[in-house]
Design an enzyme around this catalytic site. Structure first.
Site, PDB file in Angstrom:
ATOM      1  N   THR A  12       0.148  10.074 -18.055  1.00 25.88           N
ATOM      2  CA  THR A  12      -0.249   8.808 -17.428  1.00 25.88           C
ATOM      3  C   THR A  12      -1.672   8.418 -17.798  1.00 25.88           C
ATOM      4  O   THR A  12      -1.975   7.239 -17.973  1.00 25.88           O
ATOM      5  CB  THR A  12      -0.110   8.915 -15.901  1.00 25.88           C
ATOM      6  OG1 THR A  12       1.265   9.150 -15.570  1.00 25.88           O
ATOM      7  CG2 THR A  12      -0.561   7.640 -15.218  1.00 25.88           C
ATOM      8  N   SER A  53       4.806  13.873 -19.991  1.00 25.41           N
ATOM      9  CA  SER A  53       4.937  15.329 -19.951  1.00 25.41           C
ATOM     10  C   SER A  53       6.318  15.807 -19.513  1.00 25.41           C
ATOM     11  O   SER A  53       6.656  16.973 -19.704  1.00 25.41           O
ATOM     12  CB  SER A  53       3.858  15.951 -19.057  1.00 25.41           C
ATOM     13  OG  SER A  53       4.066  15.653 -17.696  1.00 25.41           O
ATOM     14  N   THR A  86       1.034  14.631 -15.494  1.00 27.77           N
ATOM     15  CA  THR A  86       1.052  15.409 -14.252  1.00 27.77           C
ATOM     16  C   THR A  86       2.413  16.027 -13.942  1.00 27.77           C
ATOM     17  O   THR A  86       2.494  16.973 -13.159  1.00 27.77           O
ATOM     18  CB  THR A  86       0.620  14.532 -13.063  1.00 27.77           C
ATOM     19  OG1 THR A  86       1.508  13.405 -12.946  1.00 27.77           O
ATOM     20  CG2 THR A  86      -0.809  14.036 -13.243  1.00 27.77           C
ATOM     21  N   ASP A  87       3.487  15.513 -14.547  1.00 29.85           N
ATOM     22  CA  ASP A  87       4.818  16.014 -14.196  1.00 29.85           C
ATOM     23  C   ASP A  87       4.971  17.499 -14.462  1.00 29.85           C
ATOM     24  O   ASP A  87       5.563  18.230 -13.660  1.00 29.85           O
ATOM     25  CB  ASP A  87       5.896  15.250 -14.974  1.00 29.85           C
ATOM     26  CG  ASP A  87       6.173  13.875 -14.409  1.00 29.85           C
ATOM     27  OD1 ASP A  87       5.509  13.489 -13.427  1.00 29.85           O
ATOM     28  OD2 ASP A  87       7.053  13.177 -14.954  1.00 29.85           O
TER      29      ASP A  87
END
EC number: 3.5.1.1
Length: 339
Positions: A12, A53, A86-87
């Protein structure tokens, strides 16, 4: 303060509007241009990849791990920042940490809002990560995650908010440091297992699967993964690590075939423990499952992956897995230090 290398992987923090949604497409230099670079730090950017990610593979994570080691081969580098989606940040950070043998910090960061958001959190997070990576007091603490004014140890830290700015925490622990008023204030010294050597470049990539237990669950999906060739399994159990007698039988069968089985829980915090029988953790451990302490599913899978990459021998893989998931010794609290 000194030279920090930013390894850009996407996420992101590097995402722009694509017409129907956001996707990572910005280069590391574009991301760096949004942030204030702390005084005394010089930055060099390595563009490794630019992907959301959720799309990362083991091959991508191995490329990141090797890039980190290549960058740290330069004695002039004082630290590394990895910008990451962040995933799956918690998985990549833990993977690098399990193989990180250098005192210099490797700091993962990202954003919850895209690159060009007027009120985006990426610039602050990147600034804090650069400050953390360039701060001498952060040496020897392993791989870290800098997000929303806090610095966490990679081990145990997971994404706890889908959209809010305070996206990361260790539900069973506390932050390693705070970033405040241009300083990094160290809270504690995390304990880490002995680092693993880099996996062999030509090692085959093992299939590692995750299956969650729930009401009415049977061993069907667990067994299907084993039949599909999984060399490792993570069982996400209920409570302190409980399933059913049928699942325990499936675990025993898988272990007898040389499959690594790790046991974690779907509960947000606390450790798995051998308390209950009739398919509980007592029986699952007796069947050969390795309890993972406070590691949750994503990081338990990374521990199984690293153990599988460490050796082709089933007994050695189990030994390595037990070493990686063993509960750390009591962590050492320290008086606040800053730089």
């Amino acid at each position: 303060m000194g030279q920090v290398v930013v390894i850009s992987t996407g996420g992101t923090i590097a995402s722009r509007w694509q017409g129907s949604g956001f996707a990572a497409d910005a280069r590391g230099g574009d991301v760096l241009a949004t942030a204030a670079v702390p005084a005394g730090i010089s930055v060099r950017v390595v563009d490794l990849m630019s992907v959301n990610s959720a799309r990362l593979t083991t091959r991508d994570q191995l490329a990141l791990l090797r890039t980190v080691h290549e960058v740290l081969a330069d004695p002039g580098v004082d630290g590394i920042v990895v910008t990451h989606g962040t995933d799956t940040l918690e998985e990549s950070a833990f993977f690098v940490d399990l193989h990180h043998h250098d005192p210099r910090p490797v700091v993962f960061t990202g954003a919850q809002l895209p690159l060009e958001a007027a009120d985006g959190d990426g610039p602050r997070n990147l600034h804090d990560a650069l400050l953390t990576a360039g701060t001498a007091a952060m040496r020897g603490l392993g791989v870290l995650v800098a997000f929303d004014g806090q610095v966490h140890a990679a081990r145990g830290t997971i994404k706890v908010q889908t959209l809010a700015a305070d996206a990361f925490a260790d539900p069973s622990g506390s932050p390693v440091a705070d970033v405040k008023d241009g300083r990094v204030l160290v809270r504690r010294q995390p304990e880490r297992p002995a680092p693993l050597p880099l996996p062999q470049a030509d090692a085959p990539l093992p299939r590692i699967d995750v299956v969650m237990h729930h009401c009415d669950a049977d061993p069907l999906l667990f067994n299907a993964a084993v039949e599909a060739g999984a060399q490792g399994m993570v069982l996400v159990a209920t409570g302190a690590g409980n399933a059913t007698p049928e699942v325990a039988t499936a675990v025993e069968s898988a272990v007898s075939r040389g499959v690594l089985v790790a046991l974690t829980t779907r509960v947000p915090s606390g450790s798995v423990a051998e308390i209950y029988t009739q398919g509980g953790a007592v029986d699952l451990a007796a069947a050969g499952a390795v309890l993972t302490g406070t590691l949750r599913a994503g990081q338990a899978r990374i521990a199984v992956l690293s153990a599988a990459l460490a050796s082709p021998d089933a007994d050695e893989r189990t030994r390595v897995l037990r070493q990686l998931v063993a509960a750390p010794a009591a962590e050492t609290a320290s008086a606040p230090a800053s730089a």
